[in-house]
Design an enzyme around this catalytic site. Structure first.
Site, mmCIF file in Angstrom:
data_model
loop_
_atom_site.group_PDB
_atom_site.id
_atom_site.type_symbol
_atom_site.label_atom_id
_atom_site.label_comp_id
_atom_site.label_asym_id
_atom_site.label_seq_id
_atom_site.Cartn_x
_atom_site.Cartn_y
_atom_site.Cartn_z
ATOM 1 C CG HIS A 122 -121.042 -4.597 53.409
ATOM 2 N ND1 HIS A 122 -121.409 -3.300 53.121
ATOM 3 C CD2 HIS A 122 -119.759 -4.541 53.842
ATOM 4 C CE1 HIS A 122 -120.392 -2.495 53.375
ATOM 5 N NE2 HIS A 122 -119.385 -3.218 53.817
ATOM 6 N NE ARG A 169 -129.375 3.504 33.349
ATOM 7 C CZ ARG A 169 -129.131 4.618 34.024
ATOM 8 N NH1 ARG A 169 -129.949 5.653 33.887
ATOM 9 N NH2 ARG A 169 -128.095 4.715 34.837
ATOM 10 C CE LYS A 185 -116.143 7.600 52.361
ATOM 11 N NZ LYS A 185 -115.656 6.215 52.155
ATOM 12 C CG HIS A 218 -122.151 0.102 57.657
ATOM 13 N ND1 HIS A 218 -122.972 -0.860 57.119
ATOM 14 C CD2 HIS A 218 -121.538 0.690 56.600
ATOM 15 C CE1 HIS A 218 -122.858 -0.845 55.798
ATOM 16 N NE2 HIS A 218 -122.005 0.089 55.469
ATOM 17 C CE LYS A 240 -123.880 1.563 53.521
ATOM 18 N NZ LYS A 240 -123.505 2.742 52.721
ATOM 19 C CD GLU A 277 -114.471 4.001 54.648
ATOM 20 O OE1 GLU A 277 -115.539 3.471 54.991
ATOM 21 O OE2 GLU A 277 -114.363 4.735 53.640
ATOM 22 C CE LYS A 312 -117.050 -5.832 56.653
ATOM 23 N NZ LYS A 312 -116.106 -6.380 55.663
ATOM 24 C CG ASP A 332 -121.617 5.944 52.927
ATOM 25 O OD1 ASP A 332 -122.407 5.173 52.341
ATOM 26 O OD2 ASP A 332 -120.382 5.883 52.760
#
Length: 507
Positions: free
Chosen positions: A198, A57, A356, A260, A168, A236, A202, A255
């Site tokens: 993704h 945009r 996280k 995953h 996703k 993470e 790997k 998430d």
């Protein structure tokens, strides 16, 4: 052992096509997609008749967009320095199309532009559409692709093709996943849809099936007779950064775990496919998902980080992050235990965790084998040799590789036994840079190979498992925050294993 300097057969080159990235001014395009396209160009994988069009945009010229992508490649590619000759060969085939996702004119003008690209650059009418947008726009874009005849409904071997990559999340629960699929079914061809995870790109993840089915050493003991339990962990060190708006709608279960981690679990536990084909692999993965027993509420721990110190740096708690509700009940950590009800895995617990603001970034799978049943090394016969469990560690990131831990006698001692490790690392054994996940996945899509992409059946089966849990959570108010940033995990996650007489593997 010497490095392997000669690789096997190279992967095939991609045919001509034009790739349209919706949401081309976002982080994914800059951090992942264009570095992947640059590396594929450098390796000779992309056709000289490949063209990329960014659709977004914000007002921007072709030249501005090209310069931004050049900077992105410089900053985020695994290549040390940008090769000017490679960049110049790609640069003139990059374009920017400014339009709103909801306006008809943007799609009409895109169609005219793509037709001119076909004529000028020889892309043969082949089109790859990449949805790198927030999921709220998915259905609108899909409907517009159909409405403005940008997507082909009949695609044969001698005809141009059109394909759609979706990032996703594929819905936020079972109902929204079904609604997305209904939109796909009404507008485009399911066989042309590539749902990208993704993690499946790997190298170590792709190697799981090879490790299992190409080695008698492992496959012969890959069952409940020899395996005590399995741990799959995604740690993470980062927080949510500028993704507050997104993460508030998702949380860690949606998430990371629902997609995953479940894909890793499927590859680790599926039965051998009848042939190494996309359809047969997906068939076996779906069988596993449907055999997972309902997850009990007491077998799940959720957490949210408070302020703390990560790698020597003071960081805010989740509720103080940008675009986050100061009273948010969204989880940033999940641990759970599940069981697979089939002959191979009956009784084996699988412990999954993802979080996280933990001490460091690492993703791995730990297969913990049962201790030896022989009585030779009991405490009476061998007081100095308490045996450890044998372990197989599959490291997905960083330092991709595989390690095997087993018991061994210490030299110069009578009966002293200690665990030792054999360690394979991709970067030290193979004299090559491991490709980024998006390099492999983009090429596979252009080549029409769906093996490393998620099917609709897998998505729905996974949501069938987790939607009841999300419904339970909506009725219970957790006490957050319940772990300090920089700590290993919430206390409840340790108790989840300790009540079974087990513990999380240290890293």
């Amino acid at each position: 052992m010497e490095e392997i300097k000669e690789m096997g057969p190279t992967l095939p080159a991609c045919p001509p096509c034009v790739m349209v990235i919706f949401g081309a001014t976002g982080d994914l395009t800059a951090r992942k997609l264009f570095p992947a396209l640059y590396n594929l160009t450098k390796e000779g994988r992309l056709s000289e008749n490949f063209v990329c069009v960014g659709f977004a945009r914000r007002p921007k010229s072709h030249e501005q967009f090209r310069e931004e992508m050049r900077q992105a490649i410089q900053n985020f590619s695994h290549s040390s320095e940008i090769d000017i000759r490679v960049w110049e060969s790609l640069e003139h085939r990059i374009f920017y199309h400014q339009a709103n996702f909801s306006e008809a004119e943007g799609y009409s003008s895109l169609r005219s532009f793509l037709e001119s690209v076909d004529q000028k650059y020889g892309t043969k009418g082949n089109r790859l559409f990449y949805l790198s947008t927030p999921p709220d726009y998915f259905q609108e874009i899909i409907r517009n692709l159909n409405r403005h005849q940008l997507f082909y409904h009949e695609q044969g071997a001698q005809q141009p093709w059109s394909r759609l990559i979706i990032e996703k999340p594929f819905g936020v629960d079972l109902q929204t996943a079904q609604e997305l699929q209904q939109c796909i079914d009404a507008n485009i061809n399911e066989e042309s849809v590539y749902r990208i995870d993704h993690y499946l790109g790997k190298e170590t993840v792709q190697n799981i099936l090879t490790i299992r089915f190409a080695n008698t050493l492992f496959e012969s003991c890959w069952n409940s007779q020899y395996i005590d339990h399995v741990q799959i962990s995604v740690s993470e060190s980062i927080g949510i950064g500028s993704r507050g708006n997104f993460f508030e709608k998702s949380g860690m279960l949606r998430d990371m775990v629902q997609n995953h981690l479940m894909q890793l679990l499927c590859l680790l536990t599926m039965e051998p496919p009848s042939e190494f084909s996309s359809a047969e692999i997906k068939k076996e993965k779906i069988k596993i998902l449907k055999k997972i027993l309902p997850i009990r509420e007491e077998d799940v721990i959720r957490g949210q980080y408070g302020e703390g110190v990560v790698q020597g740096v003071s960081v805010s708690g989740y509720r103080e992050e940008e675009n986050v509700d100061p009273n948010s009940l969204v989880e940033t950590y999940v641990a759970l235990k599940l069981f697979i009800d089939n002959p191979r895995w009956k009784g084996v617990p699988f412990y999954l965790q993802a979080g996280k603001r933990l001490p460091k970034r690492t993703t791995d799978i730990a297969v913990i084998f049962k201790k030896s049943s022989y009585d030779l090394f009991n405490s009476e016969n061998c007081p100095l040799c308490p045996l450890e469990n044998d372990l197989l560690i599959i490291r997905i990131q960083p330092d991709e590789g595989v390690a095997l831990q087993f018991n061994c006698k210490v030299p110069g001692t009578n009966k002293l036994v200690r665990p030792v490790k054999m360690d394979f690392r991709y970067d030290s054994y193979f004299n090559t840079v491991t490709p980024e996940a998006y390099e492999r996945l983009l090429c596979d899509c252009i080549l029409g190979d769906r093996t490393l992409f998620t099917s609709n059946e897998e998505v729905l089966a996974s949501w069938e498992l987790f939607s009841p849990l999300l419904e339970q959570w909506s009725k219970i108010r957790p006490i957050f925050p319940n772990y300090i940033a920089g700590s290993l995990r919430p206390q409840g996650a340790d108790e989840l294993l300790s009540r079974d007489g087990r513990a999380w593997r240290s890293y």
